[in-house]
Design a protein around this motif. Structure first.
Motif, PDB file in Angstrom:
ATOM      1  N   PRO A  53       0.809  -1.221   0.000  1.00  0.00           N
ATOM      2  CA  PRO A  53       0.000   0.000   0.000  1.00  0.00           C
ATOM      3  C   PRO A  53       0.843   1.273   0.000  1.00  0.00           C
ATOM      4  CG  PRO A  53      -0.189  -1.115   2.109  1.00  0.00           C
ATOM      5  CD  PRO A  53       0.591  -2.012   1.204  1.00  0.00           C
ATOM      6  N   LEU A  54       2.023   1.205   0.580  1.00  0.00           N
ATOM      7  CA  LEU A  54       2.903   2.375   0.610  1.00  0.00           C
ATOM      8  C   LEU A  54       3.435   2.670  -0.786  1.00  0.00           C
ATOM      9  CD1 LEU A  54       4.806   1.424   3.866  1.00  0.00           C
ATOM     10  CD2 LEU A  54       3.022   3.154   3.639  1.00  0.00           C
ATOM     11  N   ASP A  55       3.891   1.630  -1.475  1.00  0.00           N
ATOM     12  CA  ASP A  55       4.373   1.801  -2.843  1.00  0.00           C
ATOM     13  C   ASP A  55       3.269   2.345  -3.742  1.00  0.00           C
ATOM     14  OD1 ASP A  55       6.898   0.853  -2.160  1.00  0.00           O
ATOM     15  OD2 ASP A  55       6.453  -1.204  -2.796  1.00  0.00           O
ATOM     16  N   ALA A  56       2.052   1.816  -3.588  1.00  0.00           N
ATOM     17  CA  ALA A  56       0.917   2.253  -4.415  1.00  0.00           C
ATOM     18  C   ALA A  56       0.584   3.724  -4.185  1.00  0.00           C
ATOM     19  CB  ALA A  56      -0.305   1.385  -4.126  1.00  0.00           C
ATOM     20  N   ALA A  57       0.844   4.211  -2.972  1.00  0.00           N
ATOM     21  CA  ALA A  57       0.541   5.612  -2.635  1.00  0.00           C
ATOM     22  C   ALA A  57       1.704   6.550  -2.933  1.00  0.00           C
ATOM     23  CB  ALA A  57       0.158   5.718  -1.160  1.00  0.00           C
ATOM     24  N   GLY A  58       2.809   6.007  -3.443  1.00  0.00           N
ATOM     25  CA  GLY A  58       3.963   6.852  -3.748  1.00  0.00           C
ATOM     26  C   GLY A  58       4.816   7.186  -2.541  1.00  0.00           C
ATOM     27  N   VAL A  59       4.661   6.428  -1.458  1.00  0.00           N
ATOM     28  CA  VAL A  59       5.473   6.640  -0.257  1.00  0.00           C
ATOM     29  C   VAL A  59       6.790   5.890  -0.446  1.00  0.00           C
ATOM     30  CG1 VAL A  59       5.641   6.215   2.220  1.00  0.00           C
ATOM     31  CG2 VAL A  59       3.456   6.910   1.220  1.00  0.00           C
ATOM     32  N   ARG A  60       7.888   6.572  -0.244  1.00  0.00           N
ATOM     33  CA  ARG A  60       9.188   5.917  -0.376  1.00  0.00           C
ATOM     34  C   ARG A  60       9.474   5.093   0.871  1.00  0.00           C
ATOM     35  NH1 ARG A  60      13.804   9.820  -2.370  1.00  0.00           N
ATOM     36  NH2 ARG A  60      13.854  10.119  -0.127  1.00  0.00           N
ATOM     37  N   VAL A  61       9.867   3.831   0.653  1.00  0.00           N
ATOM     38  CA  VAL A  61      10.193   2.927   1.756  1.00  0.00           C
ATOM     39  C   VAL A  61      11.675   2.599   1.677  1.00  0.00           C
ATOM     40  CG1 VAL A  61       9.744   0.690   2.819  1.00  0.00           C
ATOM     41  CG2 VAL A  61       7.871   1.940   1.720  1.00  0.00           C
ATOM     42  N   HIS A  62      12.353   2.791   2.789  1.00  0.00           N
ATOM     43  CA  HIS A  62      13.779   2.491   2.895  1.00  0.00           C
ATOM     44  C   HIS A  62      13.917   1.328   3.866  1.00  0.00           C
ATOM     45  CE1 HIS A  62      14.447   6.485   1.143  1.00  0.00           C
ATOM     46  NE2 HIS A  62      13.474   6.867   1.958  1.00  0.00           N
ATOM     47  N   GLU A  63      14.487   0.234   3.413  1.00  0.00           N
ATOM     48  CA  GLU A  63      14.668  -0.928   4.283  1.00  0.00           C
ATOM     49  C   GLU A  63      16.074  -0.933   4.857  1.00  0.00           C
ATOM     50  OE1 GLU A  63      13.672  -4.531   2.274  1.00  0.00           O
ATOM     51  OE2 GLU A  63      11.646  -3.848   1.807  1.00  0.00           O
ATOM     52  N   VAL A  64      16.148  -1.034   6.181  1.00  0.00           N
ATOM     53  CA  VAL A  64      17.413  -1.173   6.879  1.00  0.00           C
ATOM     54  C   VAL A  64      17.417  -2.597   7.417  1.00  0.00           C
ATOM     55  CG1 VAL A  64      18.841  -0.368   8.796  1.00  0.00           C
ATOM     56  CG2 VAL A  64      17.441   1.263   7.497  1.00  0.00           C
ATOM     57  N   ARG A  65      18.302  -3.426   6.897  1.00  0.00           N
ATOM     58  CA  ARG A  65      18.334  -4.842   7.271  1.00  0.00           C
ATOM     59  C   ARG A  65      19.436  -5.085   8.295  1.00  0.00           C
ATOM     60  NH1 ARG A  65      14.751  -8.131   4.856  1.00  0.00           N
ATOM     61  NH2 ARG A  65      13.625  -7.086   3.188  1.00  0.00           N
ATOM     62  N   LEU A  66      19.012  -5.485   9.488  1.00  0.00           N
ATOM     63  CA  LEU A  66      19.932  -5.750  10.597  1.00  0.00           C
ATOM     64  C   LEU A  66      19.616  -7.104  11.207  1.00  0.00           C
ATOM     65  CD1 LEU A  66      19.679  -2.320  12.453  1.00  0.00           C
ATOM     66  CD2 LEU A  66      21.517  -3.067  10.947  1.00  0.00           C
ATOM     67  N   HIS A  67      20.622  -7.780  11.685  1.00  0.00           N
ATOM     68  CA  HIS A  67      20.401  -9.029  12.409  1.00  0.00           C
ATOM     69  C   HIS A  67      19.867  -8.713  13.796  1.00  0.00           C
ATOM     70  CE1 HIS A  67      22.162 -11.744   9.482  1.00  0.00           C
ATOM     71  NE2 HIS A  67      23.083 -10.824   9.275  1.00  0.00           N
ATOM     72  N   GLY A  68      18.964  -9.556  14.271  1.00  0.00           N
ATOM     73  CA  GLY A  68      18.415  -9.382  15.612  1.00  0.00           C
ATOM     74  C   GLY A  68      19.469  -9.650  16.671  1.00  0.00           C
ATOM     75  N   ARG A  69      19.192  -9.223  17.872  1.00  0.00           N
ATOM     76  CA  ARG A  69      20.138  -9.435  18.974  1.00  0.00           C
ATOM     77  C   ARG A  69      19.618 -10.532  19.883  1.00  0.00           C
ATOM     78  NH1 ARG A  69      22.309  -4.053  21.548  1.00  0.00           N
ATOM     79  NH2 ARG A  69      23.520  -5.643  22.610  1.00  0.00           N
ATOM     80  N   ASN A  70      20.519 -11.223  20.502  1.00  0.00           N
ATOM     81  CA  ASN A  70      20.196 -12.257  21.464  1.00  0.00           C
ATOM     82  C   ASN A  70      20.462 -11.687  22.858  1.00  0.00           C
ATOM     83  OD1 ASN A  70      19.901 -14.479  23.051  1.00  0.00           O
ATOM     84  ND2 ASN A  70      21.489 -15.692  22.072  1.00  0.00           N
ATOM     85  N   TYR A  71      19.528 -10.908  23.363  1.00  0.00           N
ATOM     86  CA  TYR A  71      19.741 -10.224  24.638  1.00  0.00           C
ATOM     87  C   TYR A  71      19.978 -11.207  25.785  1.00  0.00           C
ATOM     88  CZ  TYR A  71      18.310  -5.974  22.278  1.00  0.00           C
ATOM     89  OH  TYR A  71      18.236  -4.925  21.428  1.00  0.00           O
ATOM     90  N   TYR A  72      19.241 -12.300  25.799  1.00  0.00           N
ATOM     91  CA  TYR A  72      19.421 -13.279  26.863  1.00  0.00           C
ATOM     92  C   TYR A  72      20.797 -13.904  26.800  1.00  0.00           C
ATOM     93  CZ  TYR A  72      18.649 -17.305  29.849  1.00  0.00           C
ATOM     94  OH  TYR A  72      18.748 -18.233  30.834  1.00  0.00           O
ATOM     95  N   GLY A  73      21.291 -14.195  25.615  1.00  0.00           N
ATOM     96  CA  GLY A  73      22.603 -14.807  25.449  1.00  0.00           C
ATOM     97  C   GLY A  73      23.754 -13.871  25.732  1.00  0.00           C
ATOM     98  N   GLU A  74      23.509 -12.588  25.811  1.00  0.00           N
ATOM     99  CA  GLU A  74      24.565 -11.617  26.049  1.00  0.00           C
ATOM    100  C   GLU A  74      24.912 -11.488  27.532  1.00  0.00           C
ATOM    101  OE1 GLU A  74      23.640  -7.922  24.151  1.00  0.00           O
ATOM    102  OE2 GLU A  74      23.391  -8.857  22.185  1.00  0.00           O
ATOM    103  N   TYR A  75      24.092 -12.081  28.396  1.00  0.00           N
ATOM    104  CA  TYR A  75      24.350 -11.950  29.840  1.00  0.00           C
ATOM    105  C   TYR A  75      24.767 -13.255  30.433  1.00  0.00           C
ATOM    106  CZ  TYR A  75      22.271  -7.409  29.346  1.00  0.00           C
ATOM    107  OH  TYR A  75      22.023  -6.113  28.978  1.00  0.00           O
TER     108      TYR A  75
END
Length: 75
Positions: A53-75
């Protein structure tokens, strides 16, 4: 004068937050404002349903691809 608006979100499968961002972004774009959406997602997440729907409305979408964090494993 038109506003410059940027929405930032971390979309998962399309649900509440995603619908709100889609509604705000497409509504503002329809009123002549310059709207961008920054979607922060993990590398393997598909954003087609969120973007459509964003593309159809002419809204620019920027994807930032990041790996998730393992908060439990960090402690």
């Amino acid at each position: 004068p038109p506003l410059r608006v940027v929405h930032t979100c971390t979309p998962a499968s399309v649900g509440g937050l995603e619908r709100v961002v889609q509604g705000l972004a497409t509504g503002l774009a329809a009123r002549g404002h310059h709207v961008d959406v920054i979607a922060v997602v993990e590398p393997d997440v598909r954003t087609v349903d969120f973007r459509a729907p964003l593309d159809a409305a002419g809204v620019r979408v920027h994807e930032v691809r990041l790996h998730g964090r393992n908060y439990y494993g960090e402690y």
